[in-house]
Design a protein around this motif. Sequence first.
Motif, short mmCIF file in Angstrom:
data_model
loop_
_atom_site.label_atom_id
_atom_site.label_comp_id
_atom_site.label_asym_id
_atom_site.label_seq_id
_atom_site.Cartn_x
_atom_site.Cartn_y
_atom_site.Cartn_z
N GLN A 132 0.82 -1.19 0.00
CA GLN A 132 0.00 0.00 0.00
C GLN A 132 0.87 1.27 0.00
N PRO A 133 0.25 2.46 -0.11
CA PRO A 133 1.02 3.71 -0.03
C PRO A 133 1.81 3.77 1.28
N LYS A 134 2.93 4.49 1.24
CA LYS A 134 3.84 4.50 2.40
C LYS A 134 3.16 4.99 3.67
N TYR A 135 2.35 6.04 3.56
CA TYR A 135 1.72 6.58 4.77
C TYR A 135 0.77 5.54 5.39
N GLN A 136 0.06 4.79 4.53
CA GLN A 136 -0.85 3.77 5.04
C GLN A 136 -0.06 2.59 5.62
N TYR A 137 1.03 2.26 4.97
CA TYR A 137 1.89 1.17 5.45
C TYR A 137 2.42 1.48 6.86
N ILE A 138 2.86 2.72 7.07
CA ILE A 138 3.37 3.12 8.39
C ILE A 138 2.25 3.11 9.42
N ALA A 139 1.06 3.59 9.04
CA ALA A 139 -0.08 3.57 9.95
C ALA A 139 -0.43 2.13 10.36
N LEU A 140 -0.36 1.21 9.40
CA LEU A 140 -0.66 -0.19 9.69
C LEU A 140 0.41 -0.81 10.60
N LEU A 141 1.66 -0.44 10.39
CA LEU A 141 2.73 -0.96 11.25
C LEU A 141 2.54 -0.50 12.70
N ILE A 142 2.18 0.76 12.87
CA ILE A 142 1.95 1.28 14.22
C ILE A 142 0.75 0.57 14.85
N ALA A 143 -0.33 0.38 14.05
CA ALA A 143 -1.51 -0.31 14.57
C ALA A 143 -1.18 -1.74 14.94
N GLU A 144 -0.32 -2.37 14.18
CA GLU A 144 0.08 -3.75 14.48
C GLU A 144 0.85 -3.81 15.80
N LYS A 145 1.73 -2.84 16.02
CA LYS A 145 2.49 -2.79 17.27
C LYS A 145 1.56 -2.56 18.46
N ILE A 146 0.52 -1.75 18.25
CA ILE A 146 -0.45 -1.50 19.32
C ILE A 146 -1.23 -2.79 19.61
N THR A 147 -1.64 -3.48 18.57
CA THR A 147 -2.38 -4.73 18.73
C THR A 147 -1.57 -5.78 19.48
N ASN A 173 0.59 -5.15 21.68
CA ASN A 173 0.98 -4.58 22.99
C ASN A 173 2.45 -4.18 23.04
N GLU A 174 3.06 -4.04 21.86
CA GLU A 174 4.42 -3.49 21.83
C GLU A 174 4.36 -1.99 22.11
N LEU A 175 3.24 -1.39 21.73
CA LEU A 175 2.92 -0.01 22.09
C LEU A 175 1.61 -0.06 22.86
N LYS A 176 1.56 0.57 24.02
CA LYS A 176 0.40 0.43 24.90
C LYS A 176 -0.43 1.70 24.94
N VAL A 177 -1.73 1.51 25.26
CA VAL A 177 -2.65 2.63 25.39
C VAL A 177 -2.12 3.59 26.46
N GLY A 178 -2.15 4.89 26.12
CA GLY A 178 -1.64 5.92 27.03
C GLY A 178 -0.20 6.28 26.77
N GLN A 179 0.48 5.44 25.98
CA GLN A 179 1.89 5.69 25.70
C GLN A 179 2.04 6.74 24.61
#
Length: 206
Positions: free
Chosen positions: A6-21, A23-29
């Motif tokens: 996908q486009p780079k901006y969407q790819y980065i958004a998906l990577l961040i969402a995957e890390k959140i899912t 728990n590599e990145l946590k709510v409130g962080q």
Amino acid sequence: MVTAKQPKYQYIALLIAEKITKNELKVGQKIYARSTLATTFGVSAETARKSISVLNDLGIVDSVHGSGVIISSRQKAQEFLAQHQDVQSIQDLQGEIIQSVKKQQSEFIHFSSILDQLVEQTGHFQKLNPLTPLELELNEPSEKYGKNLGEMNLWQNTGATIVGILKEDELVVSPGPYATLNQGDTIYFVGGAQTLQITRNFFFVK
């Protein structure tokens, strides 16, 4: 799984969402500033801004003035990934269908080419070998059985010149007009390119 289709901006958004899912990145962080995000992924600041904007619009993160970007929802990150995977699956299926159609078209063209060659070579062979006998096994019911060749007017109706009749284990060569035909016999004859089909129709098509 996130892929870079996908486009780079969407790819980065998906990577961040995957890390959140995961728990590599946590709510409130607090996550990267846009400038850090751009450097991390090797993209422009505008691309990084669009990535954060996508996540912000979906309620996955909150952009807080003076505080940066804060993760706000793991559930919405999961929904974003699931929706992306559904869309990706549909696109993959569409791609497979397109490839399958192309393959079938290619195979059909190849088949047509082989068939054309076969027809051409068969016609050429028959022209070169006009006396090569054709063979027809009388294995289906027919109203013609019990009649002799003269009564059938076989040559007049089909163009086939009978050169032999196989009756069980006995081959009758050059049968006369009074030879009869019955179910189970095999006839051998010479004629033109269409004679075999014409003779088959004569016996079996009402």
